[in-house]
Design a protein around this motif. Sequence first.
Motif, short mmCIF file in Angstrom:
data_model
loop_
_atom_site.label_atom_id
_atom_site.label_comp_id
_atom_site.label_asym_id
_atom_site.label_seq_id
_atom_site.Cartn_x
_atom_site.Cartn_y
_atom_site.Cartn_z
N ARG A 3 0.84 -1.20 0.00
CA ARG A 3 0.00 0.00 0.00
C ARG A 3 0.87 1.24 0.00
O ARG A 3 1.74 1.41 0.84
N ARG A 4 0.61 2.12 -0.94
CA ARG A 4 1.36 3.37 -1.03
C ARG A 4 0.86 4.36 0.02
O ARG A 4 -0.35 4.54 0.18
N PRO A 5 1.78 5.00 0.75
CA PRO A 5 1.33 6.00 1.73
C PRO A 5 0.63 7.17 1.05
O PRO A 5 1.07 7.63 -0.01
N PHE A 6 -0.44 7.63 1.65
CA PHE A 6 -1.17 8.78 1.14
C PHE A 6 -1.40 9.76 2.28
O PHE A 6 -2.42 9.73 2.95
N PRO A 7 -0.46 10.66 2.53
CA PRO A 7 -0.65 11.65 3.59
C PRO A 7 -1.77 12.62 3.23
O PRO A 7 -2.16 12.74 2.06
N SER A 8 -2.27 13.29 4.24
CA SER A 8 -3.39 14.22 4.07
C SER A 8 -2.96 15.63 4.45
O SER A 8 -2.33 15.84 5.49
N LEU A 9 -3.30 16.58 3.61
CA LEU A 9 -3.03 17.99 3.96
C LEU A 9 -3.99 18.43 5.05
O LEU A 9 -5.20 18.24 4.94
N LYS A 10 -3.47 19.00 6.11
CA LYS A 10 -4.31 19.54 7.17
C LYS A 10 -5.04 20.79 6.65
O LYS A 10 -4.59 21.42 5.69
N VAL A 11 -6.13 21.13 7.31
CA VAL A 11 -6.96 22.24 6.83
C VAL A 11 -6.15 23.52 6.69
O VAL A 11 -6.32 24.27 5.71
N GLU A 12 -5.26 23.78 7.63
CA GLU A 12 -4.47 25.01 7.56
C GLU A 12 -3.49 25.01 6.38
O GLU A 12 -2.94 26.05 6.03
#
Length: 350
Positions: A3-12
């Motif tokens: 599984r490839r990592p998929f980070p998430s952008l925080k709202v800020e």
Amino acid sequence: MTRRPFPSLKVEQWPEHDRRLWQKAHLASGPFDDDGLAARWRPATLRGCERGYGVWLRWLEDAGQLDPALHPCDRISRKRIKAFLDSYRVGRAESTVAGTMRDIAYVLRACAPPDGVDWLTKLAHRMVNTARPSRPKLPRMARVKDIIDLSDSLMNEGLEKLRNGKRSGAPLYRDGLIIGLLISRPWRRCNLADLRLGRSVFVDDLGARVSIPKEETKKGVAFHGYIPKRLEPALFTYLDMVRPVLLKGAADNDGWLWIGSRGRRLPANDISIRVTRTTRKHFGRDLSPHLFRDCAATEVALEDPAHIGITKAILGHATLTSSQKFYNQATSFTAFSRYRDVIRRFRDEG
């Protein structure tokens, strides 16, 4: 497959345009204006949508396709969504991928009400409705009668311990009552944890009444009804005899129904842990509070399929769409049970 990592952008970290639209979407308005589309969403729903949409934004950023000047809906195309799905679904469960797509579609709807990107919303709903869970539910489910028997057994054991001066009987009794309520009134765990005396739980001449406003339910469907008569004596015993032991002399200013360690409120996560551990001990498998909802609805489909529509009221669904899956699940449950019987007979004959 890895599984490839998929980070998430925080709202800020979102583009300013996206951030401004999202903040506006979950703000309540004055008496002459409409609320933002997400104004009454539960905090957990907001957080989930932010995480999913942040994954999408980060993917666009990594692909060099995140134009901060564009409206969020203008970044969506079928070609981009296909490319995102081809990359994101590798090594991930169908339900995880579908949930993220739903989060993205819901943020876009909130930012461009009422429809957002209509075809994307329809795609997300179709994916959610057809996704296979990462952990099959059927092998973990139990019949309602077995759950009720477990509830009664725990309460009887807990009461006996309390009569013998053992304080350990109090949490045992409480857990038994929680399990009994979960299968009789299969509320979501947050609504169960939020029950408060004088706020959502009332005692009147007709019994113990529960009132949960629509603003506090996931589907926006209110619940107003009574605790089953069968459980009324158990609830009153809990209030009169067991709950005071759990409070341990702590101030009872907030009136939370379920009391945990050190006389404090028992939060939703702790309820899940205790119910899951208890069912694992007695059934040999985890039965989470949410799975109680499946057990209740599937029981209706098994025993009274002609009235499968009542699951809409039992589970607090806004429509009957979800009820069909419990009918299908009941058919599978019957086949699973028959297969298990065949295996038992085969082993006995061997």
